[in-house]
Design a protein around this motif. Sequence first.
Motif, PDB file in Angstrom:
ATOM      1  N   SER A 347       8.300  37.520  43.536  1.00 37.56           N
ATOM      2  CA  SER A 347       7.735  36.356  42.858  1.00 37.56           C
ATOM      3  C   SER A 347       6.899  35.515  43.814  1.00 37.56           C
ATOM      4  O   SER A 347       5.789  35.079  43.470  1.00 37.56           O
ATOM      5  CB  SER A 347       8.860  35.510  42.257  1.00 37.56           C
ATOM      6  N   ARG A 348       7.405  35.291  45.008  1.00 42.16           N
ATOM      7  CA  ARG A 348       6.651  34.497  45.981  1.00 42.16           C
ATOM      8  C   ARG A 348       5.308  35.154  46.309  1.00 42.16           C
ATOM      9  O   ARG A 348       4.282  34.483  46.420  1.00 42.16           O
ATOM     10  CB  ARG A 348       7.478  34.308  47.248  1.00 42.16           C
ATOM     11  N   GLN A 349       5.326  36.472  46.453  1.00 42.48           N
ATOM     12  CA  GLN A 349       4.098  37.193  46.765  1.00 42.48           C
ATOM     13  C   GLN A 349       3.140  37.178  45.582  1.00 42.48           C
ATOM     14  O   GLN A 349       1.958  36.856  45.716  1.00 42.48           O
ATOM     15  CB  GLN A 349       4.431  38.636  47.153  1.00 42.48           C
ATOM     16  N   THR A 350       3.651  37.527  44.399  1.00 40.31           N
ATOM     17  CA  THR A 350       2.802  37.673  43.230  1.00 40.31           C
ATOM     18  C   THR A 350       2.201  36.346  42.797  1.00 40.31           C
ATOM     19  O   THR A 350       0.987  36.222  42.600  1.00 40.31           O
ATOM     20  CB  THR A 350       3.607  38.274  42.057  1.00 40.31           C
ATOM     21  N   VAL A 351       3.055  35.340  42.637  1.00 42.88           N
ATOM     22  CA  VAL A 351       2.606  34.063  42.086  1.00 42.88           C
ATOM     23  C   VAL A 351       1.901  33.221  43.132  1.00 42.88           C
ATOM     24  O   VAL A 351       0.786  32.729  42.911  1.00 42.88           O
ATOM     25  CB  VAL A 351       3.801  33.282  41.501  1.00 42.88           C
ATOM     26  N   GLY A 352       2.566  33.033  44.293  1.00 39.62           N
ATOM     27  CA  GLY A 352       2.072  32.088  45.273  1.00 39.62           C
ATOM     28  C   GLY A 352       1.003  32.598  46.206  1.00 39.62           C
ATOM     29  O   GLY A 352       0.309  31.791  46.854  1.00 39.62           O
ATOM     30  N   ARG A 353       0.844  33.926  46.291  1.00 42.66           N
ATOM     31  CA  ARG A 353      -0.143  34.465  47.225  1.00 42.66           C
ATOM     32  C   ARG A 353      -1.236  35.297  46.556  1.00 42.66           C
ATOM     33  O   ARG A 353      -2.264  35.576  47.184  1.00 42.66           O
ATOM     34  CB  ARG A 353       0.555  35.309  48.296  1.00 42.66           C
ATOM     35  N   ILE A 354      -1.012  35.702  45.310  1.00 45.46           N
ATOM     36  CA  ILE A 354      -2.011  36.546  44.648  1.00 45.46           C
ATOM     37  C   ILE A 354      -2.590  35.870  43.412  1.00 45.46           C
ATOM     38  O   ILE A 354      -3.771  35.519  43.381  1.00 45.46           O
ATOM     39  CB  ILE A 354      -1.407  37.921  44.276  1.00 45.46           C
ATOM     40  N   VAL A 355      -1.776  35.645  42.387  1.00 41.20           N
ATOM     41  CA  VAL A 355      -2.316  35.296  41.076  1.00 41.20           C
ATOM     42  C   VAL A 355      -2.929  33.897  41.032  1.00 41.20           C
ATOM     43  O   VAL A 355      -4.101  33.737  40.677  1.00 41.20           O
ATOM     44  CB  VAL A 355      -1.236  35.432  39.981  1.00 41.20           C
ATOM     45  N   VAL A 356      -2.155  32.869  41.364  1.00 45.84           N
ATOM     46  CA  VAL A 356      -2.676  31.510  41.211  1.00 45.84           C
ATOM     47  C   VAL A 356      -3.787  31.217  42.218  1.00 45.84           C
ATOM     48  O   VAL A 356      -4.816  30.624  41.844  1.00 45.84           O
ATOM     49  CB  VAL A 356      -1.537  30.473  41.269  1.00 45.84           C
ATOM     50  N   PRO A 357      -3.692  31.625  43.483  1.00 46.71           N
ATOM     51  CA  PRO A 357      -4.849  31.444  44.359  1.00 46.71           C
ATOM     52  C   PRO A 357      -6.109  32.137  43.830  1.00 46.71           C
ATOM     53  O   PRO A 357      -7.207  31.560  43.874  1.00 46.71           O
ATOM     54  CB  PRO A 357      -4.382  32.073  45.684  1.00 46.71           C
ATOM     55  N   MET A 358      -5.985  33.362  43.312  1.00 49.20           N
ATOM     56  CA  MET A 358      -7.147  34.068  42.783  1.00 49.20           C
ATOM     57  C   MET A 358      -7.703  33.368  41.544  1.00 49.20           C
ATOM     58  O   MET A 358      -8.914  33.302  41.340  1.00 49.20           O
ATOM     59  CB  MET A 358      -6.797  35.521  42.445  1.00 49.20           C
ATOM     60  N   LEU A 359      -6.822  32.831  40.722  1.00 52.91           N
ATOM     61  CA  LEU A 359      -7.241  32.124  39.514  1.00 52.91           C
ATOM     62  C   LEU A 359      -8.157  30.955  39.864  1.00 52.91           C
ATOM     63  O   LEU A 359      -9.238  30.794  39.283  1.00 52.91           O
ATOM     64  CB  LEU A 359      -6.000  31.631  38.773  1.00 52.91           C
ATOM     65  N   PHE A 360      -7.744  30.137  40.820  1.00 49.63           N
ATOM     66  CA  PHE A 360      -8.561  28.981  41.197  1.00 49.63           C
ATOM     67  C   PHE A 360      -9.808  29.398  41.972  1.00 49.63           C
ATOM     68  O   PHE A 360     -10.830  28.712  41.904  1.00 49.63           O
ATOM     69  CB  PHE A 360      -7.722  27.994  42.009  1.00 49.63           C
ATOM     70  N   GLU A 361      -9.716  30.500  42.678  1.00 44.73           N
ATOM     71  CA  GLU A 361     -10.877  30.977  43.439  1.00 44.73           C
ATOM     72  C   GLU A 361     -11.956  31.549  42.523  1.00 44.73           C
ATOM     73  O   GLU A 361     -13.155  31.297  42.724  1.00 44.73           O
ATOM     74  CB  GLU A 361     -10.427  32.055  44.430  1.00 44.73           C
ATOM     75  N   ARG A 362     -11.559  32.283  41.502  1.00 41.33           N
ATOM     76  CA  ARG A 362     -12.523  33.027  40.676  1.00 41.33           C
ATOM     77  C   ARG A 362     -13.038  32.231  39.476  1.00 41.33           C
ATOM     78  O   ARG A 362     -14.120  32.540  38.971  1.00 41.33           O
ATOM     79  CB  ARG A 362     -11.876  34.322  40.173  1.00 41.33           C
ATOM     80  N   LEU A 363     -12.258  31.260  38.981  1.00 44.60           N
ATOM     81  CA  LEU A 363     -12.673  30.501  37.794  1.00 44.60           C
ATOM     82  C   LEU A 363     -13.066  29.095  38.237  1.00 44.60           C
ATOM     83  O   LEU A 363     -12.225  28.235  38.510  1.00 44.60           O
ATOM     84  CB  LEU A 363     -11.555  30.444  36.752  1.00 44.60           C
ATOM     85  N   SER A 364     -14.363  28.861  38.285  1.00 44.45           N
ATOM     86  CA  SER A 364     -14.901  27.622  38.835  1.00 44.45           C
ATOM     87  C   SER A 364     -14.576  26.423  37.944  1.00 44.45           C
ATOM     88  O   SER A 364     -14.702  26.478  36.725  1.00 44.45           O
ATOM     89  CB  SER A 364     -16.429  27.760  38.976  1.00 44.45           C
ATOM     90  N   ASN A 365     -14.173  25.329  38.596  1.00 42.53           N
ATOM     91  CA  ASN A 365     -13.882  24.077  37.881  1.00 42.53           C
ATOM     92  C   ASN A 365     -12.840  24.289  36.783  1.00 42.53           C
ATOM     93  O   ASN A 365     -12.973  23.784  35.670  1.00 42.53           O
ATOM     94  CB  ASN A 365     -15.170  23.475  37.292  1.00 42.53           C
ATOM     95  N   LEU A 366     -11.808  25.013  37.106  1.00 42.42           N
ATOM     96  CA  LEU A 366     -10.716  25.238  36.153  1.00 42.42           C
ATOM     97  C   LEU A 366     -10.093  23.896  35.788  1.00 42.42           C
ATOM     98  O   LEU A 366      -9.802  23.068  36.650  1.00 42.42           O
ATOM     99  CB  LEU A 366      -9.672  26.155  36.789  1.00 42.42           C
ATOM    100  N   ARG A 367      -9.858  23.672  34.489  1.00 43.40           N
ATOM    101  CA  ARG A 367      -9.365  22.378  34.041  1.00 43.40           C
ATOM    102  C   ARG A 367      -8.593  22.520  32.732  1.00 43.40           C
ATOM    103  O   ARG A 367      -8.792  23.486  31.983  1.00 43.40           O
ATOM    104  CB  ARG A 367     -10.510  21.389  33.851  1.00 43.40           C
ATOM    105  N   LEU A 368      -7.721  21.555  32.466  1.00 41.08           N
ATOM    106  CA  LEU A 368      -6.998  21.511  31.203  1.00 41.08           C
ATOM    107  C   LEU A 368      -7.940  21.086  30.075  1.00 41.08           C
ATOM    108  O   LEU A 368      -8.942  20.401  30.315  1.00 41.08           O
ATOM    109  CB  LEU A 368      -5.826  20.532  31.285  1.00 41.08           C
ATOM    110  N   ARG A 369      -7.591  21.472  28.863  1.00 44.34           N
ATOM    111  CA  ARG A 369      -8.360  21.056  27.686  1.00 44.34           C
ATOM    112  C   ARG A 369      -7.772  19.775  27.112  1.00 44.34           C
ATOM    113  O   ARG A 369      -6.585  19.712  26.816  1.00 44.34           O
ATOM    114  CB  ARG A 369      -8.334  22.156  26.625  1.00 44.34           C
ATOM    115  N   ASP A 370      -8.626  18.769  26.941  1.00 45.75           N
ATOM    116  CA  ASP A 370      -8.164  17.505  26.371  1.00 45.75           C
ATOM    117  C   ASP A 370      -7.718  17.666  24.922  1.00 45.75           C
ATOM    118  O   ASP A 370      -6.852  16.926  24.442  1.00 45.75           O
ATOM    119  CB  ASP A 370      -9.274  16.450  26.439  1.00 45.75           C
ATOM    120  N   ASP A 371      -8.324  18.622  24.220  1.00 50.03           N
ATOM    121  CA  ASP A 371      -8.062  18.775  22.792  1.00 50.03           C
ATOM    122  C   ASP A 371      -6.904  19.731  22.503  1.00 50.03           C
ATOM    123  O   ASP A 371      -6.544  19.931  21.337  1.00 50.03           O
ATOM    124  CB  ASP A 371      -9.313  19.277  22.069  1.00 50.03           C
ATOM    125  N   ALA A 372      -6.319  20.331  23.528  1.00 47.15           N
ATOM    126  CA  ALA A 372      -5.235  21.302  23.322  1.00 47.15           C
ATOM    127  C   ALA A 372      -4.259  21.193  24.488  1.00 47.15           C
ATOM    128  O   ALA A 372      -4.354  21.940  25.467  1.00 47.15           O
ATOM    129  CB  ALA A 372      -5.789  22.716  23.209  1.00 47.15           C
TER     130      ALA A 372
END
Length: 393
Positions: A347-372
């Motif tokens: 879990s530490r490897q998958t979540v903290g070192r692979i998935v979430v870092p890649m998510l913020f790196e690859r999807l520019s200006n990632l943000r929550l939706r005000d309407d949802a």
Amino acid sequence: MASAAPVITDVSYTDLLEDPYPVFKRVRDTAPAVFVAAANLTLVTRFDDIMSIERDPATYSSDNPASLVNKVMGPTFMRKDGAAHATGRKAIEPSFRPGTIKEHWAPKFTEICERLIGALREAGEADLFSALAAPMASLSLMEMIGFKAMPWQTLAEWSQSLIDGAGNYARDAEIDRKAMEAGAGIDAAIEAVLDHHRANPNPSILSSMVHADPPMPIEEMRANIKVIIGGGLNEPRDAILTLTLGLLENSAQKESVLARPELWPTAFEEAIRWISPIGMYPRRVTRPVDLAGVALPEGVQIGLCVGAANRDDRRFTEPDRFDMFRPKQSHLAFGAGAHFCAGTWVSRQTVGRIVVPMLFERLSNLRLRDDAPPVIRGWVFRGPVSLPVRWDA
């Protein structure tokens, strides 16, 4: 003189599912152990009490024939103590060694994540539960177990049905039916690949089980694969979403971790303290005992609410806040003692070192939706069930 556990009757099961933290605080402030009628269970919610219990498996046993996990999944090593538990852990250990995770599983998980995020990039918006976290956790676990390829939704549905069954303290018959149906599907999936793993040793969990010394009996294999599917899919799925949510709701912390990638492990640990994916697990009291002034009779089943303990204000300052810069303190999101989660390093490897870092790196200006807004549910297992976001495509 120890007194009987107080009883709380004016809490509904819906209260626990939607937002258990006010209930947890009330229980913590009432007594070390409190019977909550809606859960039909005596709950232990204080950090120090849970640590004390985990140090005394002879008095507070995992071996509990009445456990819903046993009913839904069978005789898993999670519901055993001592040598029987150690034997089950040892049988799967080769698949979870740090070297195996780093050299074998991490490249596979990275490939899966790149594929999923790559498919998202042009869309500009998505619900990260169904678009990333659930398929990521399902496809990764499918690889680790050693199943034949199947739609990620199949394993995800099996997992949800099992954890719903294991948390079915409201005794809903339809939940029980779905859990039993999922178990039958898993048994068939195991049978379809066992001969292959016997003939071809490999790092998968099923291979580790059939090549253990002695090989794990088929009944135990089936039960243990079910408990791995239950906890091993929802925990990383929910941790992916919780860490993402915590950072998106706290822009200064998000900017800090993006500027200093060495902080990702710290952010991960805070996320699973803040919203613990596995929020409660049971123990059986084997003898009359005084728990910090509460008399617990022999045979009573108690629920160790680690999701509550991880927000215990006796240990954590402002515990309801996501704060990756809080003073370092150990948490109980992975349990403690002999039953410390076998999948912790995955879990530490998958979540903290692979998935979430890649998510913020690859999807520019990632943000929550005000309407949802995000939706978070559960108390035995808890996490976002919907996390709608937008980014600059």
